[in-house]
Scaffold this motif. Sequence first.
Motif, PDB file in Angstrom:
ATOM      1  N   LEU A  25       0.866  -1.185   0.000  1.00 16.19           N
ATOM      2  CA  LEU A  25       0.000   0.000   0.000  1.00 16.19           C
ATOM      3  C   LEU A  25       0.902   1.233   0.000  1.00 16.19           C
ATOM      4  N   ARG A  26       0.974   1.917  -1.138  1.00 12.93           N
ATOM      5  CA  ARG A  26       1.824   3.107  -1.254  1.00 12.93           C
ATOM      6  C   ARG A  26       1.285   4.045  -2.341  1.00 12.93           C
ATOM      7  N   LYS A  27       1.962   5.167  -2.494  1.00 15.25           N
ATOM      8  CA  LYS A  27       1.617   6.112  -3.557  1.00 15.25           C
ATOM      9  C   LYS A  27       2.225   5.641  -4.879  1.00 15.25           C
ATOM     10  N   PHE A  28       1.469   5.849  -5.945  1.00 13.49           N
ATOM     11  CA  PHE A  28       1.770   5.290  -7.263  1.00 13.49           C
ATOM     12  C   PHE A  28       2.339   6.365  -8.189  1.00 13.49           C
ATOM     13  N   PHE A  29       3.465   6.041  -8.831  1.00 16.31           N
ATOM     14  CA  PHE A  29       4.055   6.924  -9.837  1.00 16.31           C
ATOM     15  C   PHE A  29       4.463   6.050 -11.027  1.00 16.31           C
ATOM     16  N   LEU A  30       4.040   6.438 -12.225  1.00 18.31           N
ATOM     17  CA  LEU A  30       4.303   5.638 -13.420  1.00 18.31           C
ATOM     18  C   LEU A  30       5.139   6.423 -14.423  1.00 18.31           C
ATOM     19  N   SER A  31       6.196   5.792 -14.893  1.00 21.18           N
ATOM     20  CA  SER A  31       7.041   6.372 -15.937  1.00 21.18           C
ATOM     21  C   SER A  31       7.387   5.254 -16.920  1.00 21.18           C
ATOM     22  N   GLY A  32       6.805   5.329 -18.107  1.00 17.01           N
ATOM     23  CA  GLY A  32       6.982   4.250 -19.071  1.00 17.01           C
ATOM     24  C   GLY A  32       6.351   2.977 -18.556  1.00 17.01           C
ATOM     25  N   ASN A  33       7.133   1.913 -18.426  1.00 11.14           N
ATOM     26  CA  ASN A  33       6.637   0.658 -17.865  1.00 11.14           C
ATOM     27  C   ASN A  33       7.097   0.442 -16.426  1.00 11.14           C
ATOM     28  N   THR A  34       7.712   1.466 -15.837  1.00 10.26           N
ATOM     29  CA  THR A  34       8.231   1.345 -14.477  1.00 10.26           C
ATOM     30  C   THR A  34       7.308   2.045 -13.484  1.00 10.26           C
ATOM     31  N   VAL A  35       6.929   1.316 -12.458  1.00 13.32           N
ATOM     32  CA  VAL A  35       6.091   1.847 -11.394  1.00 13.32           C
ATOM     33  C   VAL A  35       6.963   2.107 -10.167  1.00 13.32           C
ATOM     34  N   THR A  36       6.860   3.301  -9.638  1.00 10.91           N
ATOM     35  CA  THR A  36       7.529   3.633  -8.385  1.00 10.91           C
ATOM     36  C   THR A  36       6.466   3.686  -7.298  1.00 10.91           C
ATOM     37  N   LEU A  37       6.689   2.923  -6.231  1.00 16.26           N
ATOM     38  CA  LEU A  37       5.759   2.904  -5.100  1.00 16.26           C
ATOM     39  C   LEU A  37       6.456   3.588  -3.925  1.00 16.26           C
ATOM     40  N   ARG A  38       5.876   4.673  -3.467  1.00 17.67           N
ATOM     41  CA  ARG A  38       6.532   5.522  -2.473  1.00 17.67           C
ATOM     42  C   ARG A  38       5.744   5.527  -1.169  1.00 17.67           C
ATOM     43  N   ALA A  39       6.446   5.278  -0.079  1.00 19.01           N
ATOM     44  CA  ALA A  39       5.843   5.300   1.253  1.00 19.01           C
ATOM     45  C   ALA A  39       5.815   6.725   1.793  1.00 19.01           C
ATOM     46  N   ALA A  40       4.924   6.983   2.726  1.00 26.20           N
ATOM     47  CA  ALA A  40       4.897   8.289   3.397  1.00 26.20           C
ATOM     48  C   ALA A  40       6.032   8.386   4.405  1.00 26.20           C
ATOM     49  N   ASN A  41       6.415   7.243   4.960  1.00 21.82           N
ATOM     50  CA  ASN A  41       7.538   7.186   5.898  1.00 21.82           C
ATOM     51  C   ASN A  41       8.842   7.380   5.117  1.00 21.82           C
ATOM     52  N   ARG A  42       9.536   8.462   5.387  1.00 21.11           N
ATOM     53  CA  ARG A  42      10.721   8.818   4.610  1.00 21.11           C
ATOM     54  C   ARG A  42      11.909   7.892   4.879  1.00 21.11           C
ATOM     55  N   ASN A  43      11.813   7.075   5.893  1.00 23.31           N
ATOM     56  CA  ASN A  43      12.898   6.132   6.185  1.00 23.31           C
ATOM     57  C   ASN A  43      12.806   4.864   5.343  1.00 23.31           C
ATOM     58  N   ILE A  44      11.741   4.758   4.555  1.00 27.09           N
ATOM     59  CA  ILE A  44      11.541   3.563   3.732  1.00 27.09           C
ATOM     60  C   ILE A  44      11.839   3.899   2.280  1.00 27.09           C
ATOM     61  N   ASP A  45      12.682   3.094   1.666  1.00 28.84           N
ATOM     62  CA  ASP A  45      13.082   3.328   0.282  1.00 28.84           C
ATOM     63  C   ASP A  45      11.928   3.083  -0.686  1.00 28.84           C
TER      64      ASP A  45
END
Length: 250
Positions: A182-202
Amino acid sequence: MSNFGKNIRKIRNVKKLSQQAFAELFELKRGTLGAYEEGRSEPKLETIIKIANYFSISIDDLLTTELTVNKLLKFKGDLTLHGINQKDSFPKIPCITSNNEVDYIKFHDKPHFIEDLPVIQVPITDTKRYRGYIISNLEMTNHDKGLLPKDMVLGEFVDHEDYHKIENGELVLIVTSSQLVLRKFFLSGNTVTLRAANRNIDDLYLNLSEIKELWLIKFTFAKKALESNVEIEEKLAFLEQEFMKLKKKL
């Protein structure tokens, strides 16, 4: 609570429910319900909340306002003389919890497994597919803000061909062959970046082909807020009881 008994009797009449049928809906004895209606006994807070939620009536109106038939009909379109069961009109949404999360990753595409998941019912009237998820980590928490463990989210199913329609930064629940995220979704081409709200998590990076299921989060339910509301209602109920006692003495 002087109007509670009158109001539930009017609700029964509008719904064409006998005392026995109404009592069974809320796991009450018929005699207990009769005592409520006659003002000989006061209900527990849990019972008040159940009845208010079931008929989509505010607790304040249920307790302090003498409801008319017209008011009752306005609270909910199907609170009519036809006796429709309001609870049955809400969809049953399968829910992922910490107890079944590992199995869900393995068997998310097995209909029999989904049928055995615990369900929740919320007043959603569309026919889209939803999935509930009880949060069990701090990934979407930042300095005590955001989503905490035991909060719940509801996600709407998104088809593979529609992933590109999701706006960057939207909260999603993603299932892969090895994890549920469960994270925030960012899409660039075919690559999905899943970003946590906790900044200590990559950040987590995935290829679109790795996604087995994607649920776009549409609703969130904060356990802390719900607990606070219940606490407030308990205090109001107590004050109301004390007020009624004082009124009788006067």
